[in-house]
Design a protein around this motif. Structure first.
Motif, mmCIF file in Angstrom:
data_model
loop_
_atom_site.group_PDB
_atom_site.id
_atom_site.type_symbol
_atom_site.label_atom_id
_atom_site.label_comp_id
_atom_site.label_asym_id
_atom_site.label_seq_id
_atom_site.Cartn_x
_atom_site.Cartn_y
_atom_site.Cartn_z
ATOM 1 N N SER A 153 0.773 -1.494 0.067
ATOM 2 C CA SER A 153 -0.088 -0.407 -0.627
ATOM 3 C C SER A 153 0.475 1.409 0.001
ATOM 4 C CB SER A 153 -0.934 -0.243 1.149
ATOM 5 O OG SER A 153 0.104 -0.363 2.585
ATOM 6 N N VAL A 154 0.404 2.417 -0.544
ATOM 7 C CA VAL A 154 0.796 3.624 -0.341
ATOM 8 C C VAL A 154 2.108 4.045 1.121
ATOM 9 C CG1 VAL A 154 0.803 5.831 -0.880
ATOM 10 C CG2 VAL A 154 -0.504 4.658 -2.610
ATOM 11 N N PHE A 155 1.080 3.753 2.270
ATOM 12 C CA PHE A 155 1.005 3.660 3.484
ATOM 13 C C PHE A 155 2.680 3.047 3.982
ATOM 14 C CE2 PHE A 155 1.017 2.442 8.248
ATOM 15 C CZ PHE A 155 1.713 3.393 9.065
ATOM 16 N N LYS A 156 2.765 1.397 3.363
ATOM 17 C CA LYS A 156 3.635 0.854 3.262
ATOM 18 C C LYS A 156 4.958 1.049 2.844
ATOM 19 C CE LYS A 156 1.753 -3.425 4.012
ATOM 20 N NZ LYS A 156 1.113 -5.303 3.685
ATOM 21 N N VAL A 157 5.022 2.122 1.792
ATOM 22 C CA VAL A 157 5.854 2.573 0.942
ATOM 23 C C VAL A 157 6.345 3.815 1.949
ATOM 24 C CG1 VAL A 157 6.780 3.342 -1.238
ATOM 25 C CG2 VAL A 157 5.251 1.018 -1.792
ATOM 26 N N THR A 158 5.489 4.201 1.851
ATOM 27 C CA THR A 158 6.194 5.921 2.492
ATOM 28 C C THR A 158 6.753 5.016 3.974
ATOM 29 O OG1 THR A 158 4.060 6.640 0.870
ATOM 30 C CG2 THR A 158 5.180 7.882 2.892
ATOM 31 N N LEU A 159 6.082 4.786 4.639
ATOM 32 C CA LEU A 159 6.715 3.934 5.943
ATOM 33 C C LEU A 159 8.206 3.828 5.777
ATOM 34 C CD1 LEU A 159 6.033 3.742 9.107
ATOM 35 C CD2 LEU A 159 5.279 1.523 8.703
ATOM 36 N N THR A 160 8.513 2.031 4.315
ATOM 37 C CA THR A 160 9.799 2.600 4.905
ATOM 38 C C THR A 160 10.538 3.089 3.913
ATOM 39 O OG1 THR A 160 8.501 0.233 3.379
ATOM 40 C CG2 THR A 160 10.792 0.406 2.799
ATOM 41 N N ILE A 161 9.937 4.249 3.188
ATOM 42 C CA ILE A 161 10.769 4.834 2.817
ATOM 43 C C ILE A 161 11.773 6.371 3.614
ATOM 44 C CG2 ILE A 161 10.891 7.814 1.670
ATOM 45 C CD1 ILE A 161 9.386 6.063 -0.823
ATOM 46 N N VAL A 162 10.624 6.376 5.023
ATOM 47 C CA VAL A 162 10.964 6.767 5.939
ATOM 48 C C VAL A 162 12.195 6.261 7.018
ATOM 49 C CG1 VAL A 162 9.779 8.297 8.376
ATOM 50 C CG2 VAL A 162 8.665 8.885 5.968
ATOM 51 N N LEU A 163 10.983 5.464 7.124
ATOM 52 C CA LEU A 163 12.029 4.227 7.925
ATOM 53 C C LEU A 163 13.876 3.994 7.093
ATOM 54 C CD1 LEU A 163 9.425 1.729 9.838
ATOM 55 C CD2 LEU A 163 10.854 4.258 10.651
ATOM 56 N N ALA A 164 13.743 4.380 6.259
ATOM 57 C CA ALA A 164 15.178 3.760 6.054
ATOM 58 C C ALA A 164 15.508 5.025 6.018
ATOM 59 C CB ALA A 164 15.332 3.389 4.116
ATOM 60 N N ALA A 165 15.435 6.495 5.139
ATOM 61 C CA ALA A 165 15.628 7.389 5.558
ATOM 62 C C ALA A 165 16.199 7.212 7.095
ATOM 63 C CB ALA A 165 14.743 8.421 5.141
ATOM 64 N N ILE A 166 15.384 8.041 7.812
ATOM 65 C CA ILE A 166 15.933 7.585 9.219
ATOM 66 C C ILE A 166 16.523 6.583 9.719
ATOM 67 C CG2 ILE A 166 15.312 7.359 11.914
ATOM 68 C CD1 ILE A 166 12.481 7.674 11.690
ATOM 69 N N GLY A 167 17.119 5.723 9.125
ATOM 70 C CA GLY A 167 18.514 4.860 9.190
ATOM 71 C C GLY A 167 19.730 4.949 9.253
#
Length: 174
Positions: free
Chosen positions: A11-25
């Motif tokens: 979902s757009v939520f999962k993709v957005t969450l992944t991008i945000v969490l990877a950026a935080i990492g």
């Protein structure tokens, strides 16, 4: 685009969450650079960014429709070692290492059980076989990880197995 994502269980939520969490990492490396400047801390930051993206990669490669709860559990587990090693959660909380071991066992058992059904779509796989395979895969990964930790400690002079601080040693003489 949303229809294409849904074919993979995304979902757009999962993709957005992944991008945000990877950026935080990855942005954690800036904190590491200014605070510790340790090589293993950089490794944890890069590994976290990769492991946060792993559910998306698995969903696309195997067309695995992962539910949101497992997706969030996997993402939390991906951040566990970074929080423990870089941000010292191992020292601030006595149960952090236990939590990560329980999460790792759960995550890898579910991945192993799901792999049997994903890789064997044409034939019916029994639930018992999937469960046993998942547990055995989890055990194998746990053993390999412990070998990896020990090897890094011995050969690279790291301290990956440290989860407590020993302040005093008592010797009791009878």
């Amino acid at each position: 685009m949303n229809e294409k994502l849904n074919n993979y269980g995304l979902s757009v939520f999962k993709v957005t969450l992944t991008i945000v969490l990877a950026a935080i990492g990855l942005l954690s490396m800036i904190f590491v650079f200014f605070s510790t400047n340790e090589l293993f801390s950089y490794f944890y930051c890069i590994a976290t960014a990769f492991f946060v993206a792993l559910p998306l990669i698995l969903s696309i490669i195997f067309k695995w429709k992962m539910n949101l709860f497992f997706y969030l559990l996997f993402s939390f587990y991906a951040f566990g070692p970074l929080l423990g090693a870089v941000y010292n959660f191992y020292y601030y909380t006595s149960w952090w290492d236990i939590l990560l071991h329980v999460l790792a066992g759960t995550v890898f058992a579910v991945v192993g059980a799901q792999l049997t059904t994903v890789l064997n779509r044409n034939n019916k796989t029994s639930y018992m076989f999937s469960a046993i395979f998942g547990v055995l895969l989890s055990i194998v990964i746990a053993v390999l990880w412990e070998f990896f930790e020990y090897s890094c400690d011995v050969f690279l002079n790291s301290d990956m197995q440290a989860d407590t601080i020993i302040t005093e040693i008592y010797t009791k003489i009878n």
